[in-house]
Design a protein around this motif. Structure first.
Motif, PDB file in Angstrom:
ATOM      1  N   PHE A   1      14.517  -7.393  -0.789  1.00  0.00           N
ATOM      2  CA  PHE A   1      13.598  -7.915  -1.799  1.00  0.00           C
ATOM      3  C   PHE A   1      13.179  -9.329  -1.422  1.00  0.00           C
ATOM      4  O   PHE A   1      13.997 -10.160  -1.035  1.00  0.00           O
ATOM      5  N   LYS A   2      11.911  -9.605  -1.578  1.00  0.00           N
ATOM      6  CA  LYS A   2      11.338 -10.852  -1.088  1.00  0.00           C
ATOM      7  C   LYS A   2      11.504 -11.999  -2.093  1.00  0.00           C
ATOM      8  O   LYS A   2      11.216 -11.837  -3.264  1.00  0.00           O
ATOM      9  N   GLY A   3      11.976 -13.132  -1.580  1.00  0.00           N
ATOM     10  CA  GLY A   3      11.861 -14.390  -2.300  1.00  0.00           C
ATOM     11  C   GLY A   3      12.747 -14.587  -3.501  1.00  0.00           C
ATOM     12  O   GLY A   3      12.510 -15.494  -4.282  1.00  0.00           O
ATOM     13  N   SER A   4      13.769 -13.778  -3.712  1.00  0.00           N
ATOM     14  CA  SER A   4      14.635 -14.020  -4.858  1.00  0.00           C
ATOM     15  C   SER A   4      16.055 -13.568  -4.569  1.00  0.00           C
ATOM     16  O   SER A   4      16.296 -12.409  -4.244  1.00  0.00           O
ATOM     17  N   GLY A   5      16.979 -14.498  -4.742  1.00  0.00           N
ATOM     18  CA  GLY A   5      18.384 -14.131  -4.651  1.00  0.00           C
ATOM     19  C   GLY A   5      18.932 -13.678  -5.982  1.00  0.00           C
ATOM     20  O   GLY A   5      20.081 -13.242  -6.079  1.00  0.00           O
ATOM     21  N   ASP A   6      18.132 -13.797  -7.053  1.00  0.00           N
ATOM     22  CA  ASP A   6      18.616 -13.472  -8.394  1.00  0.00           C
ATOM     23  C   ASP A   6      18.413 -12.012  -8.766  1.00  0.00           C
ATOM     24  O   ASP A   6      18.916 -11.576  -9.792  1.00  0.00           O
ATOM     25  N   ILE A   7      17.650 -11.248  -7.969  1.00  0.00           N
ATOM     26  CA  ILE A   7      17.428  -9.849  -8.321  1.00  0.00           C
ATOM     27  C   ILE A   7      18.753  -9.101  -8.397  1.00  0.00           C
ATOM     28  O   ILE A   7      18.980  -8.295  -9.307  1.00  0.00           O
ATOM     29  N   GLU A   8      19.653  -9.382  -7.486  1.00  0.00           N
ATOM     30  CA  GLU A   8      20.926  -8.668  -7.489  1.00  0.00           C
ATOM     31  C   GLU A   8      21.743  -8.980  -8.736  1.00  0.00           C
ATOM     32  O   GLU A   8      22.609  -8.189  -9.137  1.00  0.00           O
TER      33      GLU A   8
ATOM     34  N   SER B   1       8.272  -5.548  -7.078  1.00  0.00           N
ATOM     35  CA  SER B   1       8.629  -6.654  -6.192  1.00  0.00           C
ATOM     36  C   SER B   1       8.142  -6.368  -4.783  1.00  0.00           C
ATOM     37  O   SER B   1       8.107  -5.208  -4.347  1.00  0.00           O
ATOM     38  N   GLU B   2       7.772  -7.418  -4.091  1.00  0.00           N
ATOM     39  CA  GLU B   2       7.446  -7.289  -2.676  1.00  0.00           C
ATOM     40  C   GLU B   2       8.738  -7.242  -1.863  1.00  0.00           C
ATOM     41  O   GLU B   2       9.806  -7.632  -2.330  1.00  0.00           O
ATOM     42  N   LEU B   3       8.634  -6.756  -0.621  1.00  0.00           N
ATOM     43  CA  LEU B   3       9.775  -6.692   0.281  1.00  0.00           C
ATOM     44  C   LEU B   3       9.576  -7.660   1.443  1.00  0.00           C
ATOM     45  O   LEU B   3       8.451  -8.042   1.776  1.00  0.00           O
ATOM     46  N   THR B   4      10.680  -8.042   2.064  1.00  0.00           N
ATOM     47  CA  THR B   4      10.597  -8.844   3.292  1.00  0.00           C
ATOM     48  C   THR B   4      10.499  -7.905   4.490  1.00  0.00           C
ATOM     49  O   THR B   4      10.969  -6.767   4.469  1.00  0.00           O
ATOM     50  N   ARG B   5       9.894  -8.397   5.552  1.00  0.00           N
ATOM     51  CA  ARG B   5       9.811  -7.595   6.783  1.00  0.00           C
ATOM     52  C   ARG B   5      11.158  -7.590   7.491  1.00  0.00           C
ATOM     53  O   ARG B   5      11.919  -8.553   7.437  1.00  0.00           O
TER      54      ARG B   5
ATOM     55  N   LYS C   1       0.814  -1.236   0.000  1.00  0.00           N
ATOM     56  CA  LYS C   1       0.000   0.000   0.000  1.00  0.00           C
ATOM     57  C   LYS C   1       0.841   1.277   0.000  1.00  0.00           C
ATOM     58  O   LYS C   1       0.327   2.345   0.323  1.00  0.00           O
ATOM     59  N   VAL C   2       2.114   1.159  -0.364  1.00  0.00           N
ATOM     60  CA  VAL C   2       2.938   2.354  -0.402  1.00  0.00           C
ATOM     61  C   VAL C   2       2.739   3.125  -1.700  1.00  0.00           C
ATOM     62  O   VAL C   2       3.154   4.284  -1.817  1.00  0.00           O
ATOM     63  N   GLY C   3       2.114   2.488  -2.695  1.00  0.00           N
ATOM     64  CA  GLY C   3       1.839   3.163  -3.961  1.00  0.00           C
ATOM     65  C   GLY C   3       2.677   2.666  -5.123  1.00  0.00           C
ATOM     66  O   GLY C   3       2.834   3.371  -6.125  1.00  0.00           O
ATOM     67  N   LYS C   4       3.204   1.434  -5.033  1.00  0.00           N
ATOM     68  CA  LYS C   4       4.059   0.905  -6.115  1.00  0.00           C
ATOM     69  C   LYS C   4       3.284   0.842  -7.433  1.00  0.00           C
ATOM     70  O   LYS C   4       3.766   1.281  -8.487  1.00  0.00           O
ATOM     71  N   SER C   5       2.073   0.255  -7.380  1.00  0.00           N
ATOM     72  CA  SER C   5       1.280   0.121  -8.602  1.00  0.00           C
ATOM     73  C   SER C   5       0.926   1.485  -9.175  1.00  0.00           C
ATOM     74  O   SER C   5       1.001   1.706 -10.392  1.00  0.00           O
ATOM     75  N   MET C   6       0.535   2.407  -8.322  1.00  0.00           N
ATOM     76  CA  MET C   6       0.169   3.749  -8.776  1.00  0.00           C
ATOM     77  C   MET C   6       1.369   4.420  -9.447  1.00  0.00           C
ATOM     78  O   MET C   6       1.233   5.092 -10.474  1.00  0.00           O
ATOM     79  N   PHE C   7       2.537   4.245  -8.877  1.00  0.00           N
ATOM     80  CA  PHE C   7       3.770   4.807  -9.433  1.00  0.00           C
ATOM     81  C   PHE C   7       4.029   4.227 -10.826  1.00  0.00           C
ATOM     82  O   PHE C   7       4.341   4.968 -11.775  1.00  0.00           O
TER      83      PHE C   7
ATOM     84  N   SER D   1       2.713  -8.050 -10.198  1.00  0.00           N
ATOM     85  CA  SER D   1       4.064  -7.912  -9.715  1.00  0.00           C
ATOM     86  C   SER D   1       4.820  -9.220  -9.936  1.00  0.00           C
ATOM     87  O   SER D   1       4.244 -10.234 -10.309  1.00  0.00           O
ATOM     88  N   LEU D   2       6.137  -9.176  -9.625  1.00  0.00           N
ATOM     89  CA  LEU D   2       7.009 -10.339  -9.812  1.00  0.00           C
ATOM     90  C   LEU D   2       6.492 -11.560  -9.062  1.00  0.00           C
ATOM     91  O   LEU D   2       6.552 -12.687  -9.555  1.00  0.00           O
ATOM     92  N   HIS D   3       5.956 -11.354  -7.869  1.00  0.00           N
ATOM     93  CA  HIS D   3       5.537 -12.475  -7.026  1.00  0.00           C
ATOM     94  C   HIS D   3       4.164 -13.012  -7.412  1.00  0.00           C
ATOM     95  O   HIS D   3       3.718 -14.020  -6.852  1.00  0.00           O
ATOM     96  N   LYS D   4       3.490 -12.335  -8.343  1.00  0.00           N
ATOM     97  CA  LYS D   4       2.187 -12.826  -8.802  1.00  0.00           C
ATOM     98  C   LYS D   4       2.275 -13.490 -10.178  1.00  0.00           C
ATOM     99  O   LYS D   4       1.264 -13.918 -10.716  1.00  0.00           O
TER     100      LYS D   4
END
Length: 576
Positions: A508-515, A489-493, A340-346, A451-454
């Protein structure tokens, strides 16, 4: 000796009941692919290379050039039944009619080749016997003359399967450490055999894709000659990619019709057929999965020239400080943020603004739905919130803003495509990109993934490997089709259960390959009043560049919520 050819009395003819004056020819041109190949002009034995000669002459294998005592052979160990159809094959061969013999002769194929390969006739169909490595025939393919699509298999059905569909397999055994032809269609092998070349054939082009590459492990050179069609060439290249450098694909001269074949060339060229095939052999280059250096250089220069053009420079987000920080929207750009920070809107704002400037944009939406994306875009363009649009009690200036926003939306939809297909695959994405590039006549495309996770995965329990697999596919599409990606991408807490951790690649959540995959990795970081409903008009996010291949990381800019019009305003940014 005659130049680079040895001619001698055949040592095998007398023992096999042939004319004892038969001649044996051995090719000794060390620069040619058939160096060491021998053949009897009487065809008393199949021709071959030194190890085959040693086997026929009962010479110790270790005394023959190229012998390897540790070599394993794929064909050894096969179990064959007691019952075969050798007698039937002989009867079919004896039933060849004069008309059929004349038809074979028109393609330059003489009785000796028909005898060697035991070609027959059952009264309606030409019979091509498929002898196996034990020397017996268990199945034959029966083909109607002049109508190759009309055929059936005769004999033991267990030997009519792809594993055993190799015509004249004895030549594969006799050409160890040497060269061999592989043809599509049995009749296309016959003119080559008449010229004295060793070769095998498969009945259909699909066999190329399914042949075990290990069959050719002990060859030095494999010439593949297919029917002149795109499907056959594609199948042959698939085999060549698996077999490797030893393959040489024979290319047809330009201007020949689709479906043209060796058989047709032999009929058309007559006495000139040998020279035509020799020219194709001479021009055949070693297969390589790599592009030719000249082509690679030209492609590099074309790509460099295109990146110096206006179309490449136009790939801008519309947020000046963001474009300055990452050099425009190029490569794979991953943007993370808290819920809900506004990623999609951005992303919607960037995508629609680019589409309004005529840049083709594919928006893969798995979050909001097509209607919500369009409605929020119309609200931003018209400067009217949703409740005002629903009331339609507008002043004159409001009506003008609304009508102008609708016109811009209509123009935008010629270059923006929103896709909600939850069965998306990389292959389907490639087709979507091809369609949009064709429709827009554009060299570049922007793809947004929300998003990437969907993204669809085969197995939800393997989400991480699925995400990494998708990232590798996006890399390939980026390079092949000149596509720029914007990926949410989603983030981890963090350790305290919040999303307030200082931005870094590990969030970044769930992927070591983003880097490794992302050209730019960014995080949209919420301001202090983000959770305060009373301060909706004062909300602001900071965009951080966490990692980049070409740019320095750090804060990019702050983005104030343009409440209630579903957009952001970049603070301190100026495009002048």
């Amino acid at each position: 000796m005659e130049k680079a050819t040895l001619v001698a009395e055949c040592p095998f003819c007398r023992d096999r009941g042939f004319d004892p004056a038969g001649r044996l020819t051995v090719f000794l041109n060390q620069d040619g692919p058939f160096h060491g190949y021998f053949r009897c002009h009487n065809r008393c034995v199949p021709g071959g290379f030194p190890l085959w000669f040693a086997r026929l002459a009962a010479i110790e294998p270790a005394e023959a050039p190229g012998f390897d005592p540790e070599r394993e052979y794929l064909h050894q160990g096969a179990e064959f039944p007691v019952v075969n159809i050798n007698t039937e094959i002989k009867q079919y061969h004896d039933r060849l009619t004069d008309d059929l013999v004349r038809d074979f002769s028109a393609a330059g194929v003489g009785p000796q080749v028909l005898d060697e390969l035991q070609i027959g006739y059952n009264g309606r169909y030409i019979v091509y016997p498929y002898f196996q490595t034990d020397g017996n025939c268990y199945a034959a393919r029966c083909v109607f003359p002049d109508r190759p699509q009309d055929y059936f298999w005769h004999g033991d059905e267990r030997f009519a399967v792809e594993e055993y569909q190799i015509f004249n397999i004895v030549d594969l055994l006799s050409c160890e450490n040497g060269a061999l032809f592989l043809c599509e269609g049995e009749n296309n092998l016959l003119p080559l055999k008449q010229l004295g070349f060793p070769g095998i054939a498969v009945p259909y082009n699909l066999n190329f894709e399914r042949l075990d590459s290990e069959l050719f492990a002990h060859l030095r050179t494999l010439f593949i000659i297919m029917v002149n069609s795109g499907e056959s060439e594609t199948a042959a290249r698939a085999l060549a990619a698996r077999v490797g450098y030893k393959v040489r694909l024979l290319q047809w001269p330009a201007g020949l019709p689709r479906g043209y074949s060796v058989w047709q060339m032999a009929r058309d060229r007559g006495s000139g057929f040998r020279a035509a095939i020799a020219a194709m052999i001479q021009s055949a280059k070693t297969f390589s999965p790599f592009p030719a250096p000249q082509f690679e250089h030209q492609r590099f220069l074309r790509r460099l020239a295109s990146e110096q053009g206006s179309a490449y420079a136009a790939l801008q987000s519309g947020f000046c400080r963001l474009d300055a920080a990452i050099g425009g929207i190029h490569g794979i750009n991953v943007v993370g943020g808290a819920p809900k920070v506004g990623k999609s809107m951005f992303m919607i704002q960037i995508a629609t603004e680019m589409a309004l400037r005529g840049i083709p944009v594919l928006y893969y939406d798995f979050e909001n739905g097509r209607q919500k994306i369009y409605q929020r875009t119309l609200s931003r363009l018209s400067r009217m919130d949703a409740s005002m649009m629903r009331r339609q009690q507008w002043t004159g200036p409001e009506r003008e803003r609304y009508d102008e926003a609708c016109r811009r939306m209509r123009r935008m939809m010629t270059t923006l495509r929103v896709v909600n297909d939850r069965k998306l695959t990389p292959e389907l994405m490639r087709r979507h990109i091809d369609f949009l590039r064709h429709e827009s006549s554009s060299e570049y495309t922007v793809v947004v993934v929300d998003s990437l996770h969907k993204l669809p995965f085969k197995d939800l329990s393997e989400r991480r490997t699925g995400i990494d697999a998708w990232l590798r596919q996006l890399e390939a599409i980026r390079d092949e089709l000149q596509v720029s990606f914007l990926v949410i991408s989603e983030l981890t807490r963090g350790g305290d259960g919040s999303y307030r951790e200082e931005p870094h690649l590990g969030v970044f959540k769930g992927s070591g390959d983003i880097e490794y995959s992302a050209d730019n990795a960014m995080v949209l970081y919420p301001g202090d009043v983000h959770q305060d409903p009373a301060a909706a008009g004062e909300r602001s996010n900071t965009l951080w560049l966490v990692a980049s291949r070409e740019h320095s990381p750090g804060p990019v800019a702050s983005y104030a919520l343009d409440y209630p019009y579903w957009g952001f305003v970049e603070e301190g940014g100026s495009c002048d």
